[in-house]
Design an enzyme around this catalytic site. Structure first.
Site, PDB file in Angstrom:
ATOM      1  NE  ARG A   8      -3.589   2.229   2.194  1.00  0.00           N
ATOM      2  CZ  ARG A   8      -3.489   2.697   3.403  1.00  0.00           C
ATOM      3  NH1 ARG A   8      -2.634   2.348   4.492  1.00  0.00           N
ATOM      4  NH2 ARG A   8      -4.046   3.815   4.012  1.00  0.00           N
ATOM      5  CD1 TRP A  61     -10.982  -6.683  -0.073  1.00  0.00           C
ATOM      6  CD2 TRP A  61      -8.985  -6.464   1.245  1.00  0.00           C
ATOM      7  NE1 TRP A  61     -10.511  -5.287  -0.061  1.00  0.00           N
ATOM      8  CE2 TRP A  61      -9.776  -5.157   0.640  1.00  0.00           C
ATOM      9  CE3 TRP A  61      -8.234  -6.568   2.019  1.00  0.00           C
ATOM     10  CZ2 TRP A  61      -8.874  -4.252   1.336  1.00  0.00           C
ATOM     11  CZ3 TRP A  61      -7.664  -5.161   2.069  1.00  0.00           C
ATOM     12  CH2 TRP A  61      -8.063  -4.033   1.889  1.00  0.00           C
ATOM     13  CG  HIS A 121      -1.504   4.789  -0.913  1.00  0.00           C
ATOM     14  ND1 HIS A 121      -2.445   5.581   0.249  1.00  0.00           N
ATOM     15  CD2 HIS A 121      -2.255   4.830  -1.647  1.00  0.00           C
ATOM     16  CE1 HIS A 121      -4.116   5.151  -0.235  1.00  0.00           C
ATOM     17  NE2 HIS A 121      -4.044   4.337  -0.592  1.00  0.00           N
TER      18      HIS A 121
HETATM   19 ZN1  ZEM Z   1      -6.239  -0.923  -0.824  1.00  0.00          ZN
HETATM   20  N1  ZEM Z   1      -6.961   0.201   0.719  1.00  0.00           N
HETATM   21  N2  ZEM Z   1      -7.488   0.475  -1.790  1.00  0.00           N
HETATM   22  N3  ZEM Z   1      -5.556  -1.436  -2.835  1.00  0.00           N
HETATM   23  N4  ZEM Z   1      -5.058  -1.605   0.003  1.00  0.00           N
HETATM   24  C1  ZEM Z   1      -7.031  -0.360   2.259  1.00  0.00           C
HETATM   25  C2  ZEM Z   1      -5.691  -1.076   1.582  1.00  0.00           C
HETATM   26  C3  ZEM Z   1      -4.896  -2.311   0.596  1.00  0.00           C
HETATM   27  C4  ZEM Z   1      -8.322   1.635  -1.870  1.00  0.00           C
HETATM   28  C5  ZEM Z   1      -8.960   1.763  -0.120  1.00  0.00           C
HETATM   29  O1  ZEM Z   1      -9.393   2.227  -0.308  1.00  0.00           O
HETATM   30  C6  ZEM Z   1      -8.234   1.247   0.944  1.00  0.00           C
HETATM   31  C7  ZEM Z   1      -5.196  -0.499  -3.974  1.00  0.00           C
HETATM   32  C8  ZEM Z   1      -6.432  -0.004  -4.849  1.00  0.00           C
HETATM   33  C9  ZEM Z   1      -7.626   0.792  -3.444  1.00  0.00           C
HETATM   34  C10 ZEM Z   1      -3.575  -2.244  -0.705  1.00  0.00           C
HETATM   35  C11 ZEM Z   1      -3.142  -2.350  -2.370  1.00  0.00           C
HETATM   36  C12 ZEM Z   1      -4.041  -1.433  -3.026  1.00  0.00           C
HETATM   37  C13 ZEM Z   1      -7.110  -0.154   2.570  1.00  0.00           C
HETATM   38  C14 ZEM Z   1      -7.595  -0.162   4.064  1.00  0.00           C
HETATM   39  C15 ZEM Z   1      -8.441   0.945   2.307  1.00  0.00           C
HETATM   40  C16 ZEM Z   1      -9.510   2.421   2.818  1.00  0.00           C
HETATM   41  C17 ZEM Z   1      -6.571   0.500   4.661  1.00  0.00           C
HETATM   42  C18 ZEM Z   1      -6.124   0.303   6.200  1.00  0.00           C
HETATM   43  O2  ZEM Z   1      -7.136   0.468   7.048  1.00  0.00           O
HETATM   44  O3  ZEM Z   1      -4.980   0.178   6.353  1.00  0.00           O
HETATM   45  C19 ZEM Z   1      -9.242   2.067  -2.640  1.00  0.00           C
HETATM   46  C20 ZEM Z   1     -10.425   3.153  -2.737  1.00  0.00           C
HETATM   47  C21 ZEM Z   1      -8.861   1.744  -3.882  1.00  0.00           C
HETATM   48  C22 ZEM Z   1      -8.932   2.163  -5.724  1.00  0.00           C
HETATM   49  C23 ZEM Z   1     -10.444   2.046  -5.842  1.00  0.00           C
HETATM   50  C24 ZEM Z   1      -4.034  -0.422  -5.411  1.00  0.00           C
HETATM   51  C25 ZEM Z   1      -4.291  -0.362  -6.655  1.00  0.00           C
HETATM   52  C26 ZEM Z   1      -3.727  -1.389  -4.572  1.00  0.00           C
HETATM   53  C27 ZEM Z   1      -1.988  -2.372  -4.790  1.00  0.00           C
HETATM   54  C28 ZEM Z   1      -1.957  -1.921  -6.082  1.00  0.00           C
HETATM   55  C29 ZEM Z   1      -3.536  -2.634   0.158  1.00  0.00           C
HETATM   56  C30 ZEM Z   1      -2.095  -3.889  -0.191  1.00  0.00           C
HETATM   57  C31 ZEM Z   1      -4.104  -2.711   1.460  1.00  0.00           C
HETATM   58  C32 ZEM Z   1      -3.772  -3.656   2.908  1.00  0.00           C
HETATM   59  C33 ZEM Z   1      -2.891  -2.631   3.727  1.00  0.00           C
HETATM   60  C34 ZEM Z   1      -2.557  -2.658   5.423  1.00  0.00           C
HETATM   61  O4  ZEM Z   1      -1.697  -2.221   5.585  1.00  0.00           O
HETATM   62  O5  ZEM Z   1      -2.385  -4.260   5.053  1.00  0.00           O
END
Ligand code: ZEM
Length: 294
Positions: free
Chosen positions: A48, A192, A52
């Site tokens: 993440r 998930w 970001h």
């Molecule tokens: Zn995420 N993502 N993401 N994402 N994401 C979260 C967590 C993780 C969205 C989003 O709002 C959120 C992509 C696209 C999008 C990962 C990878 C990728 C979380 C939770 C949210 C709310 C954060 C937390 O509470 O810690 C939205 C709206 C997306 C697109 C529409 C893409 C593209 C990614 C990578 C290529 C990953 C790996 C996580 C898990 C983070 C963790 O700390 O375990």
């Protein structure tokens, strides 16, 4: 205004061997912290962070993206969507001390490559040479990263602003196989699926199953009908409801090899958005720690 050109440049003496050494250091620490975050480890967090760091890119004016390592500056640092990512930057900071020739953008994107590869994901081609932007300039404003509460149109707007296609968008969101949501970061809750420290196509397989809105006093999120233990964000569910996104969801649910291939290409591209690499620059491919064992 003048077009922004972000030219990658690598210290003369540095090559694959040096970057593999950094990769190995990060990978060892990742494996030492497998138990962190209640067993999720650092895979999700570092993936993440890389995303970001890169996902602020705007193709129209070549601003944002991973080049400058700007996430330490306001307003990007305090963007609500980046909540919790200081933990990832902190995790990697010792390598900034150890490898002072490495830029923040290189370190944070390399962290994502390590995370994906060390939990069974595909090889991610990566090129070095991002340069720290040290003045507090060219820091992207808030609002560029996607908001999980919104629908398919928003997802398409954000990813097409970066210059990414629907297919690349869906492939990238498959990274939600890793890690989880934290109520104290995003306000969403839970993983998930059950194998959140392994890179698989499980996100797509699960997305096609049946989901209902979770009854709780938190943000609107979905819960699986079968076990009530896993989650989907509204934007995840939107992939299923959109006529074009759904095609790729189905393909990736059926064919993990295809997902791995498309994810690897899209993730490399994401990490390089907005950067001009020297013509002769060759992408580096790193060995996993396991592949280096005798
Ligand atoms: Zn995420 N993502 N993401 N994402 N994401 C979260 C967590 C993780 C969205 C989003 O709002 C959120 C992509 C696209 C999008 C990962 C990878 C990728 C979380 C939770 C949210 C709310 C954060 C937390 O509470 O810690 C939205 C709206 C997306 C697109 C529409 C893409 C593209 C990614 C990578 C290529 C990953 C790996 C996580 C898990 C983070 C963790 O700390 O375990």
């Amino acid at each position: 205004g003048t077009a922004i050109i972000n030219t990658a440049s690598v210290p003369k003496s540095k090559g694959l061997k040096d970057y593999q050494e950094v990769y190995n250091d990060i990978a060892e620490k990742v494996h030492e912290e497998e138990d962190a975050d209640d067993g999720a480890g650092r895979y999700g967090l570092l993936t993440r962070l890389a995303w970001h760091n890169s996902g602020t890119y705007k193709k129209a004016d070549n601003t944002g993206g991973s080049f400058g390592g700007t996430m330490i500056y306001k307003p990007e640092e305090t963007d609500g969507e980046n909540a919790g990512l200081s933990i990832g930057r902190e995790f990697l900071s010792e390598f900034m001390q150890k490898y002072p020739w490495l830029s923040r953008g290189d370190l944070w994107t390399l962290g994502g490559v390590v995370a994906v590869q060390e939990c069974g994901g595909p090889k991610i081609k990566w090129r070095p040479g991002r340069q720290d932007i040290d003045e507090q300039q060219r820091v992207p404003e808030n609002g560029r990263l996607p908001q999980a509460s919104r629908g398919a149109d928003h997802v398409r707007d954000v990813f097409s602003r970066m210059g990414l296609t629907d297919q690349e968008t869906v492939a990238l969101i498959g990274a939600h196989c890793l890690g989880k949501c934290h109520t104290d970061r995003s306000g969403y809750d839970g993983p998930w699926g059950p194998s959140f420290n392994m890179f698989t196509n499980d996100f797509f397989v699960r997305l096609l199953q049946n989901w209902h809105i979770r009854k709780w006093d938190g943000k609107k999120q979905y819960e699986d009908d079968e076990t009530n233990s896993f989650m989907m964000l509204p934007t995840d569910m939107a992939l299923k409801e959109d006529g074009n996104f759904i095609k790729y969801v189905k393909q990736y649910a059926e064919d993990q090899d295809l997902f791995f291939k498309d994810f690897a290409n899209a993730f490399s591209k994401l990490l390089e958005l907005g950067i001009t690499f020297p013509k002769d620059s060759k992408p580096l491919v790193f060995k996993t720690l396991e592949e280096q064992e005798d």
